[in-house]
Enzyme design. Structure first.
Site, mmCIF file in Angstrom:
data_model
loop_
_atom_site.group_PDB
_atom_site.id
_atom_site.type_symbol
_atom_site.label_atom_id
_atom_site.label_comp_id
_atom_site.label_asym_id
_atom_site.label_seq_id
_atom_site.Cartn_x
_atom_site.Cartn_y
_atom_site.Cartn_z
ATOM 1 N N HIS A 128 0.847 -1.205 0.000
ATOM 2 C CA HIS A 128 0.000 0.000 0.000
ATOM 3 C C HIS A 128 0.883 1.256 0.000
ATOM 4 O O HIS A 128 0.644 2.194 -0.764
ATOM 5 C CB HIS A 128 -0.918 -0.036 1.231
ATOM 6 C CG HIS A 128 -1.697 1.215 1.474
ATOM 7 N ND1 HIS A 128 -3.023 1.350 1.102
ATOM 8 C CD2 HIS A 128 -1.343 2.392 2.049
ATOM 9 C CE1 HIS A 128 -3.444 2.568 1.443
ATOM 10 N NE2 HIS A 128 -2.442 3.223 2.024
ATOM 11 N N GLU A 129 1.900 1.253 0.830
ATOM 12 C CA GLU A 129 2.780 2.429 0.915
ATOM 13 C C GLU A 129 3.569 2.620 -0.383
ATOM 14 O O GLU A 129 3.710 3.743 -0.869
ATOM 15 C CB GLU A 129 3.751 2.285 2.097
ATOM 16 C CG GLU A 129 3.073 2.261 3.465
ATOM 17 C CD GLU A 129 2.182 3.466 3.702
ATOM 18 O OE1 GLU A 129 2.544 4.569 3.240
ATOM 19 O OE2 GLU A 129 1.118 3.317 4.309
ATOM 20 N N HIS A 132 1.538 4.310 -3.040
ATOM 21 C CA HIS A 132 1.487 5.782 -2.956
ATOM 22 C C HIS A 132 2.661 6.396 -3.726
ATOM 23 O O HIS A 132 2.514 7.406 -4.403
ATOM 24 C CB HIS A 132 1.583 6.248 -1.499
ATOM 25 C CG HIS A 132 0.297 6.188 -0.722
ATOM 26 N ND1 HIS A 132 -0.864 6.790 -1.137
ATOM 27 C CD2 HIS A 132 0.004 5.615 0.482
ATOM 28 C CE1 HIS A 132 -1.822 6.594 -0.235
ATOM 29 N NE2 HIS A 132 -1.324 5.872 0.756
ATOM 30 N N GLU A 185 -5.983 7.201 -1.193
ATOM 31 C CA GLU A 185 -5.985 6.016 -0.330
ATOM 32 C C GLU A 185 -6.632 4.824 -1.042
ATOM 33 O O GLU A 185 -6.123 3.704 -0.980
ATOM 34 C CB GLU A 185 -6.713 6.299 0.988
ATOM 35 C CG GLU A 185 -5.954 7.210 1.932
ATOM 36 C CD GLU A 185 -4.577 6.667 2.317
ATOM 37 O OE1 GLU A 185 -4.338 5.456 2.212
ATOM 38 O OE2 GLU A 185 -3.722 7.483 2.689
#
Ligand SMILES: [Zn+2]
Length: 266
Positions: A128-129, A132, A185
């Protein structure tokens, strides 16, 4: 004076139009900064954190986190992997948090390992990070901030072009740590679950992870809870992505990707 105002507005619009890009999910984005500028800022912030926050001295922990990071990064497309010099640091801090800065600099607070209880759950956070970063979310936030700030300043009669340059720097400085918005997100969730599956991790575990995370979230929510839709919405949306994610994980397994990162707790 009026002339200056118009020029500033025109050049900002020109800048924004010139910098229109699309995210990996084909969403239109305004990114004003170069990739290398963002990477430089990310790296500077990272080095500062490494000096200011204690780093874990637990070798088990470090090798576990490094192992998961390696699998996630190795699953990236070659162009994405080669775009940055990827790096991971385990910080000794109680918070259940993690981040990835532009330039591919990943940080994991070891408090996270009480919540992400296996390799697949840690991979869910890390992917997920990383998503980004791949989707230029910090650049986008910095750019939005600059446009807002410059717009405000123009209204207060801005003339000199060096002031505009300062404002742009200011926006970029903020961008590294600006909170992501909901759209970003959700995008990181979609890209993240696919990336963890591409690395051979079990995508179902992302749902268990967010459930664990919701159970411990306290007064200071970590990055990945701060601006997200309700946990129910997030989990429902991850559920809907599972079939596609399992297909990708199957392909990953066929190409020999069976991550086996273990963590022996002290
Ligand atoms: Zn996030």
């Amino acid at each position: 004076m009026f002339q200056h105002l118009r020029l500033t507005a025109v050049s900002l619009i020109g800048l924004a139009v010139a910098a229109c890009a699309t995210s990996p999910l084909d969403r239109r984005q305004v990114v004003l900064y170069s990739d290398s500028d963002m990477a430089r800022q990310g790296e500077a912030a990272y080095r500062q954190m490494q000096e200011e926050i204690p780093i874990s001295s637990d070798a088990n922990q470090t090798s576990f986190v490094q192992c998961v990071a390696d699998h996630v990064v190795n699953a990236l497309q070659e162009s994405e992997r080669g775009r940055y010099s990827w790096e991971v640091t385990v910080f000794d801090a109680d918070q259940a948090n993690a981040f990835a800065l532009p330039g591919g600099k990943i940080g994991v607070y070891n408090g996270l390992l009480d919540v992400a209880v296996n390799q697949d759950q840690l991979a869910a956070v890390m992917a997920h990070e990383v998503a980004h970063v791949l989707a230029n979310h910090s650049n986008e936030r910095a750019s939005q901030s600059t446009i807002r700030t410059a717009g405000l300043a123009a209204a207060r009669i801005l003339g000199a072009s060096d002031t505009a340059v300062e404002l742009i720097d200011y926006g970029a400085n903020l961008g590294i740590f600006l909170p992501f918005n909901r759209t970003q997100e959700s995008e990181a969730d979609v890209l993240g679950i696919m990336l963890m599956a591409d690395a051979g991790f079990d995508p179902q575990q992302s749902i268990l992870l967010w459930e664990n995370m919701n159970a411990v979230s306290s007064e200071r929510p970590p990055e990945f809870l701060s601006t997200h839709p309700s946990p129910e919405t997030r989990i429902a949306s991850l559920q809907s992505m599972l079939p596609g994610a399992y297909e990708r994980r199957e392909e990953a397994r066929l190409s020999g990707r069976y991550p086996d990162c273990t963590y022996v707790r002290r």
